[in-house]
Every structure is written in C-alpha cells, then in structure tokens.
Write a protein that holds these residues in place. Structure first.
Motif, PDB file in Angstrom:
ATOM      1  N   ASN A 286      36.053  46.572  48.509  1.00 30.97           N
ATOM      2  CA  ASN A 286      36.952  45.366  47.991  1.00 30.97           C
ATOM      3  C   ASN A 286      38.398  45.988  48.245  1.00 30.97           C
ATOM      4  O   ASN A 286      39.104  46.755  47.656  1.00 30.97           O
ATOM      5  N   GLY A 287      39.027  45.646  49.196  1.00 26.74           N
ATOM      6  CA  GLY A 287      40.383  46.062  49.426  1.00 26.74           C
ATOM      7  C   GLY A 287      41.360  45.725  48.327  1.00 26.74           C
ATOM      8  O   GLY A 287      42.417  46.458  48.034  1.00 26.74           O
ATOM      9  N   ALA A 288      41.202  44.452  47.876  1.00 27.85           N
ATOM     10  CA  ALA A 288      42.122  44.273  46.511  1.00 27.85           C
ATOM     11  C   ALA A 288      41.960  45.320  45.350  1.00 27.85           C
ATOM     12  O   ALA A 288      43.084  45.543  44.819  1.00 27.85           O
ATOM     13  N   GLN A 289      40.835  45.644  45.158  1.00 31.06           N
ATOM     14  CA  GLN A 289      40.646  46.485  44.354  1.00 31.06           C
ATOM     15  C   GLN A 289      40.927  48.130  44.739  1.00 31.06           C
ATOM     16  O   GLN A 289      41.628  48.957  43.808  1.00 31.06           O
ATOM     17  N   LEU A 290      40.991  48.395  45.875  1.00 31.05           N
ATOM     18  CA  LEU A 290      41.692  49.601  46.357  1.00 31.05           C
ATOM     19  C   LEU A 290      43.075  49.427  46.303  1.00 31.05           C
ATOM     20  O   LEU A 290      43.620  50.390  45.945  1.00 31.05           O
ATOM     21  N   THR A 291      43.706  48.305  46.273  1.00 32.37           N
ATOM     22  CA  THR A 291      45.027  48.224  46.135  1.00 32.37           C
ATOM     23  C   THR A 291      45.416  48.521  44.724  1.00 32.37           C
ATOM     24  O   THR A 291      46.485  48.906  44.369  1.00 32.37           O
ATOM     25  N   GLN A 292      44.701  48.064  43.900  1.00 33.43           N
ATOM     26  CA  GLN A 292      44.833  48.425  42.362  1.00 33.43           C
ATOM     27  C   GLN A 292      44.733  49.780  42.069  1.00 33.43           C
ATOM     28  O   GLN A 292      45.551  50.553  41.328  1.00 33.43           O
ATOM     29  N   LEU A 293      43.697  50.496  42.617  1.00 33.05           N
ATOM     30  CA  LEU A 293      43.450  52.002  42.484  1.00 33.05           C
ATOM     31  C   LEU A 293      44.767  52.758  42.947  1.00 33.05           C
ATOM     32  O   LEU A 293      45.303  53.670  42.648  1.00 33.05           O
ATOM     33  N   ALA A 294      45.183  52.255  44.323  1.00 31.41           N
ATOM     34  CA  ALA A 294      46.381  53.016  44.709  1.00 31.41           C
ATOM     35  C   ALA A 294      47.677  52.806  43.811  1.00 31.41           C
ATOM     36  O   ALA A 294      48.257  53.740  43.622  1.00 31.41           O
ATOM     37  N   GLN A 295      47.955  51.627  43.104  1.00 33.20           N
ATOM     38  CA  GLN A 295      48.784  51.487  42.224  1.00 33.20           C
ATOM     39  C   GLN A 295      48.639  52.569  41.061  1.00 33.20           C
ATOM     40  O   GLN A 295      49.454  53.003  40.372  1.00 33.20           O
ATOM     41  N   PHE A 296      47.502  52.604  40.546  1.00 38.61           N
ATOM     42  CA  PHE A 296      47.121  53.652  39.552  1.00 38.61           C
ATOM     43  C   PHE A 296      47.540  54.953  40.088  1.00 38.61           C
ATOM     44  O   PHE A 296      48.187  55.630  39.049  1.00 38.61           O
ATOM     45  N   VAL A 297      47.196  55.175  41.266  1.00 41.93           N
ATOM     46  CA  VAL A 297      47.411  56.626  41.641  1.00 41.93           C
ATOM     47  C   VAL A 297      49.040  56.771  41.610  1.00 41.93           C
ATOM     48  O   VAL A 297      49.590  57.942  41.071  1.00 41.93           O
ATOM     49  N   GLU A 298      49.670  55.831  42.180  1.00 39.87           N
ATOM     50  CA  GLU A 298      51.237  55.817  42.329  1.00 39.87           C
ATOM     51  C   GLU A 298      51.885  56.140  40.842  1.00 39.87           C
ATOM     52  O   GLU A 298      53.087  56.483  40.818  1.00 39.87           O
ATOM     53  N   ALA A 299      51.230  55.519  40.045  1.00 36.91           N
ATOM     54  CA  ALA A 299      51.757  55.390  38.474  1.00 36.91           C
ATOM     55  C   ALA A 299      51.155  56.807  37.838  1.00 36.91           C
ATOM     56  O   ALA A 299      51.701  56.797  36.450  1.00 36.91           O
ATOM     57  N   GLY A 300      50.564  57.332  38.361  1.00 38.68           N
ATOM     58  CA  GLY A 300      50.056  58.778  37.715  1.00 38.68           C
ATOM     59  C   GLY A 300      48.965  58.711  36.804  1.00 38.68           C
ATOM     60  O   GLY A 300      48.665  59.553  35.775  1.00 38.68           O
ATOM     61  N   ILE A 301      48.166  57.466  36.870  1.00 41.26           N
ATOM     62  CA  ILE A 301      47.260  56.913  35.799  1.00 41.26           C
ATOM     63  C   ILE A 301      45.886  57.784  36.413  1.00 41.26           C
ATOM     64  O   ILE A 301      45.096  58.260  35.384  1.00 41.26           O
ATOM     65  N   ILE A 302      45.640  57.886  37.661  1.00 42.13           N
ATOM     66  CA  ILE A 302      44.477  58.670  38.206  1.00 42.13           C
ATOM     67  C   ILE A 302      44.930  59.682  39.341  1.00 42.13           C
ATOM     68  O   ILE A 302      45.846  59.218  39.825  1.00 42.13           O
ATOM     69  N   THR A 303      44.135  60.797  39.227  1.00 40.45           N
ATOM     70  CA  THR A 303      44.475  61.640  40.249  1.00 40.45           C
ATOM     71  C   THR A 303      43.045  61.985  41.007  1.00 40.45           C
ATOM     72  O   THR A 303      42.352  62.486  40.186  1.00 40.45           O
TER      73      THR A 303
END
Length: 339
Positions: A286-303
């Motif tokens: 799911n590319g849309a969900q990957l985009t959401q995960l990328a935003q989480f990474v950029e926000a420091g929420i997940i690493t």
C-alpha cells in the motif's frame, strides 16, 4: 543498457540456499516503475517461500527470485505512470505475485511504492516497508487501537516488534512485549511499558484483561494469547493459520476455505471460549500507507532498527543468520550503489 542482472533464484522448494545468477531484467508494464535496488531486507516470508511453506497461499512458478521489500532509485517509468520520475528515491513492498527484490532491479506497480523518508539512508529505508505495513495494518486497520487500550506485542526486539511497539505508543496504547532480558533496554527505549522475558515467564501467567494481542510466533504462543484478551478483544496473527473467514474475505477456492477451517478448529474454539476475534493478517502492499509511515519517520515517531547490513554476495550467510532467529531488528542486503 544491459538486458540482464544479478538475482538470487531458487529453482526448487527446500533448496538450501538461493543461487545468485544472471537473469533477464524485468519488463516494465504501463503502471510500473523500474527500480535499481540499492538495499533490500530479509524477512521470515523469504525463508518460508524458499522452503515451500506458503505453497497453499502463494503458489509460485519456479524458478523464482526471492525478496519482498526494497529501497532504490527509479530508472524507468511505465507509460501510465505520472507520479514518479527517473531519479526518484523510493521504497516499497512488492505485490505477492511479483516478488524478487533480491536482485539488481525490480519492476513494481507504482501504487506499491512511496518516496523514501528524507532522513533515512537506503539501508534504513529498506528495513521499513514489510514490517511497517504489517504493523500498521494490524494495529490501525484491524485493531483500531485507541489511547489507553492495552496491547501485547510478541517478539518486541524483532523486525516487526521494534516497529509495532513504536506505532502502538504513537496510537496511545499501553504496550507489553515479550523478548529476552538482554533486550529489555532496547524495547523500553522504543516505548514498551512492560517487558516479559519469554525464557523464564509465560506472558499468559502475568497479563490479563488486554484489548489486543499482536502474535508473531504462532503455535502455543498464539493459543495462550486467548487467555489474556478481554471479551470483545482481538488476536491478530501473522504466524498462525488462515481460517475460513480469511478465505471467504479473500475469495479463495472453497476447498482451501474448507482446509483452513479444519486446520483452525482449535483457534475457532478459543475464539468462542474467550469471546474474542481471531484475524490472520495477510499484509497488502500500500503506497499510501508507506507515505504515512515515511511521514512518521520524518517526524521522529518511528525509527527502523537494523541488526546488520550484509553485502549481496553474502546472502546465504545472512539467510542462515535470519533462520537462527537471533536478529535484533532487521537484516539488510546491500545490493547496489547509491546514484
């Protein structure tokens, strides 16, 4: 441009290790992008595929190239693709009928990829797609995890566990996890509220009244999950067996649904006894969900947590290490060079 590439191929199920050989580069369909792979990650599904453990769900025509997720650079786009261009840094999880990321190139549907997080290397980005999507779909799409709810995440120091803990905390849940005592500091740094050493303690003896369990182990561990969920709770598993309800939802043949139902009679009994719901998770790209995960990474929420990065020519050693089940986080294959 060369028409062949190096790829890790199995010619028969239960082959001890894949063979790295020259094969034709994939053809680009109208909705595809062609990606030059810089890094890929090793996942349990790769070992199960190699050993034929998924033939009922995923029957492949052999030979087949192994590998499910990747990070790399777009080198060509299909005629119908407008949202990506040559040179874009992307990551993704390929569809299950088009695996093959243990290779120098992959052709992948543009809806299954996203632009890489700006603050990750290719190696770190390759660690995220499969485990990130699996965790997101379990915790968000199926459990609908809410602030204050309690969730048990099995295998907290593994590839999925390390991401699932971080996501569950972001969703506001109280998180318990199982791991070895050596990894307590790691899982607590990721947000775990309670750590249980599975070597010495059965989680079902110390936990109760949980809203959900994310099972990554199967077997008796999965059966014990029903002992701790409250009525109306959920048990989501990626390591158990698909049941008849799963077969109906995915439109599989009637005889497979019957086989699933027979194989999961015990789980059905446990569902009824505990008044909980069991879901077998068959993660979807799911590319849309990957985009959401990328935003989480950029926000420091997940690493992403990486155990080691291994050169492509040491794939077999990396698979053996993965098979041993001792990796902390993800094992990454370095396949190509950055542009």
């Amino acid at each position: 441009m060369p028409t062949t590439m190096q790829a890790a191929v199995i010619d028969a199920y239960r082959q001890p290790f894949p063979t790295i050989k020259q094969v034709p580069r994939p053809q680009v369909r109208p909705h595809d992008v062609l990606v030059r792979i810089v890094a890929a990650s090793i996942n349990p599904i790769d070992l199960k595929t190699k050993d034929g453990g998924l033939k009922l769900l995923l029957p492949y025509d052999l030979p087949v190239i192994l590998g499910s997720d990747f990070a790399g650079t777009v080198t060509a786009v299909g005629s119908a693709v407008t949202d990506y261009a040559v040179g874009d840094a992307v990551f993704g999880r390929v569809t299950k009928d088009r695996i093959g990321t243990f290779a120098e190139y992959i052709a992948v549907d543009h809806n299954a990829i996203a632009r890489m997080p700006r603050n990750l290397s290719f190696e770190a980005a390759a660690a995220l797609p499969l485990v990130g999507l699996t965790s997101y779909q379990a915790l968000h799409d199926i459990m609908h995890l809410q602030p204050g709810q309690k969730v048990l995440i099995q295998g907290g120091s593994g590839g999925i566990g390390t991401i699932a803990i971080q996501l569950a905390k972001h969703f506001g849940a109280y998180v318990a996890t199982t791991t070895s005592e050596d990894h307590f500091d790691l899982v607590q740094s990721l947000g775990a509220d309670q750590s249980i050493d599975y070597h010495t303690t059965n989680f079902a003896d110390v936990l109760a009244d949980y809203d959900a369990v994310f099972d990554t182990r199967g077997g008796q561990t999965l059966a014990d999950a029903f002992r701790i969920v409250k009525p109306g709770g959920q048990v989501v598993s990626i390591a158990g067996l698909p049941n008849a309800r799963f077969g109906k939802a995915y439109g599989v043949a009637w005889w497979k649904r019957l086989a699933f139902g027979l194989a999961t009679r015990q789980l059905t009994r446990l569902e009824k006894q505990s008044h909980a719901t069991y879901t077998f998770l068959f993660m979807q790209p799911n590319g849309a969900q990957l985009t959401q995960l990328a935003q989480f990474v950029e926000a420091g929420i997940i690493t992403p947590v990486i155990d080691r990065v291994v050169p492509f020519d040491q794939l077999n050693q990396a698979l053996a290490y993965s098979q041993a089940g001792q990796a902390v986080g993800k094992i990454i294959l370095k396949i190509g060079q950055e542009a």
